[in-house]
Scaffold this active site. Structure first.
Site, PDB file in Angstrom:
ATOM      1  N   LYS A  85       4.880  16.569   7.990  1.00 49.74           N
ATOM      2  CA  LYS A  85       3.851  15.599   8.398  1.00 49.74           C
ATOM      3  C   LYS A  85       3.901  15.431   9.920  1.00 49.74           C
ATOM      4  O   LYS A  85       4.987  15.334  10.498  1.00 49.74           O
ATOM      5  CB  LYS A  85       4.113  14.266   7.704  1.00 49.74           C
ATOM      6  CG  LYS A  85       3.086  13.176   7.994  1.00 49.74           C
ATOM      7  CD  LYS A  85       3.405  11.915   7.207  1.00 49.74           C
ATOM      8  CE  LYS A  85       2.415  10.800   7.450  1.00 49.74           C
ATOM      9  NZ  LYS A  85       2.765   9.576   6.694  1.00 49.74           N
ATOM     10  N   SER A 160      -0.775   7.766   3.668  1.00 51.00           N
ATOM     11  CA  SER A 160      -1.177   8.481   4.849  1.00 51.00           C
ATOM     12  C   SER A 160      -0.690   9.935   4.885  1.00 51.00           C
ATOM     13  O   SER A 160      -1.163  10.710   5.702  1.00 51.00           O
ATOM     14  CB  SER A 160      -0.661   7.762   6.098  1.00 51.00           C
ATOM     15  OG  SER A 160       0.757   7.702   6.060  1.00 51.00           O
ATOM     16  N   SER A 184       3.083   5.718   1.324  1.00 48.27           N
ATOM     17  CA  SER A 184       2.376   6.907   1.813  1.00 48.27           C
ATOM     18  C   SER A 184       2.917   8.260   1.361  1.00 48.27           C
ATOM     19  O   SER A 184       2.304   9.283   1.679  1.00 48.27           O
ATOM     20  CB  SER A 184       2.315   6.895   3.334  1.00 48.27           C
ATOM     21  OG  SER A 184       1.287   6.047   3.744  1.00 48.27           O
TER      22      SER A 184
HETATM   23  N1  GLN Z   1      -1.169   2.360   3.275  1.00 49.39           N
HETATM   24  C1  GLN Z   1      -0.088   1.580   3.838  1.00 49.39           C
HETATM   25  C2  GLN Z   1      -0.474   1.124   5.225  1.00 49.39           C
HETATM   26  O1  GLN Z   1      -1.524   1.514   5.657  1.00 49.39           O
HETATM   27  C3  GLN Z   1       1.158   2.375   3.845  1.00 49.39           C
HETATM   28  C4  GLN Z   1       1.216   3.389   4.918  1.00 49.39           C
HETATM   29  C5  GLN Z   1       2.459   4.203   4.886  1.00 49.39           C
HETATM   30  O2  GLN Z   1       3.232   4.164   3.918  1.00 49.39           O
HETATM   31  N2  GLN Z   1       2.685   4.935   5.953  1.00 49.39           N
HETATM   32  O3  GLN Z   1       0.225   0.396   5.858  1.00 49.39           O
END
Ligand code: GLN
Length: 497
Positions: A85, A160, A184
């Site tokens: 990532k 994400s 995410s």
């Molecule tokens: N969707 C969550 C956020 O936007 C988690 C994001 C993540 O785990 N990086 O904060």
């Protein structure tokens, strides 16, 4: 044999006995990327030449070992193509975090997790797409455009770590690293029909990971099977002096120690039934019920549990994570890293660098976080959110005094359409409602594919365990996954070129 459809566990056997070479595997992956990434957009960058070089080196290591020139067997991921990532630093390559701010930022060193993979001989094929600074649930806010779900390209892959999940799901790589601050890794894995594992907080070093919410962030693995996930986690975990929240693993042989048992006798599973009262897609609920039935037939005892403060997890998470983000992102000021506006005064440089270098969602988070930390609001927002966080942890401790693991949905719905929630942040935030509490409490969690909705989009089941129960989580998830013929399902990409 279709090389792209193999798993890490399979190919490591074939590599070790010389039936295939890493160069062949890497070429198969590069071809898959070449054919389909135009429509999926899983990758931000692909390092073909470097990958082939690494593959040659890996092949030499296997050959040396087979010839008996060395007694030390290469790692099981030696020669295996893996994607990273793009929030994890990889030496001498761009680490963009999906942001204009870091679009041209070259890392000078490897993140510890990446260094572990490199030392184990993995082929680091490229960097995957992400919501900007990993803030999001759909991989739509990247400056490089949205990633598409390989099962249906009109839908999001989740986020994400959507690029990582899509790259594994579309057979472009055998495994990928993602990051999980509030879900995410698990959420995109569920939406793309692959396995996503988030370790106990501190299981993997965060050194070299672009920080979002430091008390939540964990690097997790995305793979096709639970076995592969244990193998990849085994390669990246461990204490690191560069991250003092990382802990010493008593026994880090997660793959080697996978249980070969085929039942769940003696295991007690907790279910929080209030989760099913929320706005949950009926097919998701039905599939989770089926999983519980399977688990029961495998011999587990299933009992109801109560997590009374979970209903406040979303509010607590978005206050604390954004407060931490507002502090972590203060470093992008146009002076030290990345993008800088064309201004002449210091104040204008600060203002215009941040106004133009950061996207809408990132700025929203910085503002919310700064507000929650400011004098007069700190007690009402930040402090109360921290109190809720403690209560959520206590609820879990209480539950885990009675059960080994907790099983439930990963997401309330299957992958939604691209664009459906992008202008409604609250709706977007709600897609993490089942994953956030594990991050608030620092627990390990895994998402395993368990079915499809009526339009053919994957559904995942989540298993959570107490801190440091990562091995048990792998074992139970592995026993469950073996009851499925999941690996015969692949998204068909042919019409998506
Ligand atoms: N969707 C969550 C956020 O936007 C988690 C994001 C993540 O785990 N990086 O904060």
């Amino acid at each position: 044999m279709n090389l792209n459809h193999q798993t890490i566990t399979n190919i490591s056997k074939l590599l070790s006995n010389g039936e295939i070479t890493s160069v062949e595997l890497t070429e198969a992956c590069l071809n898959q990327i070449e054919s389909f990434d135009n429509s999926i957009n899983a990758f931000i960058s692909v390092y073909s030449d470097m990958a082939i070089q690494q593959a040659y080196t890996a092949d030499k290591a296997w050959l040396n070992w087979r010839k008996g020139n060395t007694k030390i067997k290469p790692s099981m991921i030696n020669g295996v193509p893996i994607a990273i990532k793009d929030v994890l630093c990889m030496s001498d390559t761009i680490t963009s975090a999906g942001s204009k701010m870091l679009q041209n930022f070259v890392s000078h060193y490897d993140a510890t997790a990446v260094a572990h993979l490199r030392n184990a001989g993995a082929v680091l094929i490229g960097k995957t797409n992400t919501d900007e600074f990993a803030m999001g649930s759909s991989t739509e806010t990247s400056i490089f455009g949205p990633t598409h779900n390989p099962w249906n390209i009109e839908h999001v892959p989740g986020g994400s770590s959507g690029g990582s999940a899509a790259s594994v799901s579309s057979q472009m790589v055998y495994g990928a690293l993602g990051t999980d601050t509030g879900g995410s890794v698990r959420q995109p894995a569920a939406m793309c029909g692959v396995v996503g594992f988030k370790p106990t907080y501190g299981g993997v070093s965060r050194s070299g990971l672009i920080a979002f919410g430091s008390s939540f962030d964990q690097i997790g693995t995305i793979t096709k099977t639970v076995e592969d996930s244990a193998a990849l986690h085994q390669a990246i975990c461990g204490h690191d002096p560069h991250d003092l929240t990382s802990y010493v693993h008593k026994n880090a042989s997660y793959f080697t120690n996978l249980s070969d048992c085929n039942n769940l006798n003696g295991i007690t599973i907790g279910v929080d039934e209030t989760q099913f009262n929320q706005n949950i897609q009926p097919e998701v609920k039905l599939n989770i019920m089926n999983v519980l039935e399977t688990i029961k037939n495998l011999g587990a005892n299933i009992i109801p549990i109560h997590l009374p403060h979970n209903q406040y997890a979303l509010e607590s998470y978005y206050l604390i994570a954004n407060a931490e983000a507002s502090a972590n992102l203060a470093r992008y000021d146009g002076i030290r890293y990345g993008f800088r506006s064309n201004d002449t005064t210091l104040m204008d440089t600060y203002i215009n660098t941040r106004s133009n270098g950061l996207g809408k969602e990132v700025k929203r988070r910085i503002m919310l976080g700064t507000y929650a930390l400011s004098t007069g609001y700190y007690d009402d927002y930040y402090l109360n959110a921290q109190k809720i966080r403690s209560l959520i942890s206590e609820d879990f401790s209480e539950a885990f005094s009675k059960v080994d693991l907790i099983v439930g949905p990963v997401t309330p719905t299957t992958a939604f359409k691209i664009g459906a929630k992008i202008n409604n942040p609250l709706q977007m935030y709600l897609s993490d409602v089942f994953t956030l509490s594990a991050n608030l409490a620092g627990l390990p969690g895994i998402s395993i594919p368990c079915g499809f909705d009526k339009i053919g989009l994957p559904i995942g089941v989540q298993m959570l365990g107490p801190k440091f129960s990562d091995q048990k989580l792998f074992n139970v998830a592995h026993i469950y996954q073996q009851t499925l013929n999941w690996r015969q399902f692949h998204p068909s990409l042919e019409n998506k070129k």
